[in-house]
Design a protein around this motif. Structure first.
Motif, short mmCIF file in Angstrom:
data_model
loop_
_atom_site.label_atom_id
_atom_site.label_comp_id
_atom_site.label_asym_id
_atom_site.label_seq_id
_atom_site.Cartn_x
_atom_site.Cartn_y
_atom_site.Cartn_z
N ASN A 52 1.70 -1.12 0.14
CA ASN A 52 0.12 -0.14 -0.13
C ASN A 52 0.71 1.20 0.44
O ASN A 52 0.24 2.25 -0.11
CB ASN A 52 -0.77 -0.44 1.28
CG ASN A 52 -2.00 -1.39 1.40
OD1 ASN A 52 -2.07 -1.90 -0.42
ND2 ASN A 52 -2.32 -1.34 2.48
N ALA A 53 2.63 0.81 0.11
CA ALA A 53 3.13 2.42 0.16
C ALA A 53 3.23 2.93 -1.05
O ALA A 53 2.26 2.74 -2.45
CB ALA A 53 4.56 1.87 -0.52
N SER A 54 2.97 4.22 -0.61
CA SER A 54 3.18 5.70 -1.66
C SER A 54 3.84 5.80 -2.37
O SER A 54 4.81 5.68 -1.84
CB SER A 54 2.26 7.42 -1.25
OG SER A 54 2.95 7.77 -0.58
N HIS A 61 8.88 -0.28 2.16
CA HIS A 61 8.60 0.55 1.49
C HIS A 61 9.53 0.65 -0.14
O HIS A 61 8.70 0.88 -1.25
CB HIS A 61 8.83 2.10 1.32
CG HIS A 61 8.12 2.84 2.23
ND1 HIS A 61 7.68 3.84 2.64
CD2 HIS A 61 7.01 1.64 3.29
CE1 HIS A 61 7.41 3.76 4.64
NE2 HIS A 61 6.69 2.69 4.24
N LEU A 62 10.70 0.62 -0.31
CA LEU A 62 11.62 0.35 -1.21
C LEU A 62 11.52 -0.76 -2.53
O LEU A 62 11.96 -1.40 -3.21
CB LEU A 62 13.30 0.02 -0.52
CG LEU A 62 13.72 1.26 -0.49
CD1 LEU A 62 15.18 1.64 -0.27
CD2 LEU A 62 13.26 3.18 -1.20
N VAL A 85 5.01 0.31 -5.98
CA VAL A 85 5.34 2.05 -7.01
C VAL A 85 6.53 2.30 -6.98
O VAL A 85 7.11 3.24 -7.83
CB VAL A 85 5.09 2.97 -5.81
CG1 VAL A 85 2.78 2.86 -5.60
CG2 VAL A 85 4.91 3.05 -4.18
N ALA A 86 7.18 1.41 -6.07
CA ALA A 86 9.12 1.74 -6.27
C ALA A 86 9.73 1.45 -7.57
O ALA A 86 11.29 1.43 -7.30
CB ALA A 86 9.94 1.35 -5.31
N ALA A 87 9.00 0.26 -7.94
CA ALA A 87 9.47 0.23 -9.08
C ALA A 87 9.78 1.13 -10.44
O ALA A 87 10.51 1.28 -10.98
CB ALA A 87 8.61 -0.54 -10.19
N GLU A 88 9.34 2.63 -10.57
CA GLU A 88 9.88 3.60 -10.79
C GLU A 88 10.78 3.81 -10.31
O GLU A 88 11.07 4.85 -10.93
CB GLU A 88 7.94 5.55 -10.67
CG GLU A 88 7.19 4.24 -11.13
CD GLU A 88 5.35 5.49 -10.52
OE1 GLU A 88 6.58 6.08 -10.27
OE2 GLU A 88 4.55 4.74 -10.94
N LEU A 89 11.16 4.14 -9.25
CA LEU A 89 12.57 4.47 -8.90
C LEU A 89 13.62 2.95 -8.94
O LEU A 89 14.61 3.34 -8.59
CB LEU A 89 12.07 4.43 -6.99
CG LEU A 89 10.99 5.82 -6.45
CD1 LEU A 89 11.14 5.60 -5.40
CD2 LEU A 89 11.70 6.99 -7.19
N LEU A 90 13.48 2.24 -10.09
CA LEU A 90 14.38 1.45 -10.80
C LEU A 90 15.88 2.08 -10.42
O LEU A 90 16.87 1.57 -9.46
CB LEU A 90 13.78 0.43 -11.14
CG LEU A 90 14.25 -0.99 -10.76
CD1 LEU A 90 13.68 -1.09 -9.83
CD2 LEU A 90 13.86 -2.02 -12.08
#
Ligand code: SF4
Length: 256
Positions: A21-23, A43-44, A48-53
């Motif tokens: 559920n992380a934003s 969170h990592l 959604v963290a896929a965008e921060l790969l």
């Protein structure tokens, strides 16, 4: 106190839910922190963290370089024996499988190690099934002693042992101990390990601590990803690694 007590009080399911559920803001804030908590780790590994790969990769590279420099450590596994007293649903060495069982002699182990050295390997991981009769402390210490003069780094991935049984192996020259928990999900663990001493989840979980007490300089842990929910396994490994990283003499229980 061992990692088992800490593990029992960990809310892995809640952390896995938090991860799901992380934003985007949660993930970015966690990535920006210098010291990360288990919640940050959750969170990592969130969807959604896929965008921060890319950013995750850079942070990871920076930490890796800081700790190890530009070094890649390669090791080769050397199988000593496929004798085993356990039944693990995912493994062909399981005791009930009617296969040919072989335990290498010390001379054969030396020959195999020399072949690996000729290919450039300097780190050898001695691997075997769990069988106190064929893969005893004495046998392992003898193998390590025979290799020690020629192989710069020797690690073990064998059945969990008592601290006292590890000591002669460390004295013979072994420097690393690897033991995968396989899965950090107790229910999946019970389902996968149907017979033998490996059924004892807690005993396995304390192996790294017994290895530390015996004097191994490097400890390896991990999960066999695929047995349970990967996110839960990753959180279990992270919590275990974090515990061991802060582990010291004063944490050693007297009975380990
Ligand atoms: S204990 Fe290890 S070698 Fe033995 S059956 Fe299980 S996974 Fe295979």
């Amino acid at each position: 106190m061992s990692f088992v007590s800490e593990f029992n009080s960990l809310q892995l399911d809640a952390l896995a839910k938090r991860s799901l559920n992380a934003s985007g803001m949660d993930a970015r804030t966690s990535l920006g922190r210098t010291t990360l908590s288990l919640a940050d780790f959750a969170h990592l590994i969130s969807p959604v963290a896929a965008e921060l790969l890319e950013a995750l990769g850079r942070r990871s590279q920076q930490l890796t370089r800081q700790r190890f420099g530009k070094v890649i450590r390669l090791f080769a596994p050397l199988y000593l024996s496929n004798e085993c007293i356990n039944n693990c649903k995912y493994c062909g060495f399981s005791r009930d499988n009617p296969i040919l069982r072989v335990t290498l002699s010390v001379e054969e182990v030396l020959r195999e190690a020399r072949a690996l050295m000729e290919q450039g390997f300097r780190n050898v991981l001695l691997v075997s099934g769990e069988h106190p009769k064929f893969v005893s402390t004495g046998y392992l210490a003898e193998c390590v002693r025979a290799l020690h003069e020629e192989v710069p780094s020797i690690s073990l991935e064998v059945g969990p042992m008592e601290t006292e049984d590890y000591r002669p192996i460390v004295e013979a020259g072994a420097d690393g101990l690897v033991v995968y928990q396989e899965t950090y999900d107790r229910a999946v663990y019970a389902e996968m390990h149907t017979a033998g001493p490996k059924r004892n989840f807690d005993w396995r979980m304390e192996t790294a601590e017994r290895g530390y007490a015996a004097g191994f300089r490097r400890l390896g842990i991990g999960a066999l990803f695929g047995l349970g929910d990967w996110r839960l396994e990753a959180l279990g490994v992270a919590a275990h690694a974090d515990y061991l990283e802060h582990f010291g003499e004063s944490d050693l229980p007297t009975d380990i």
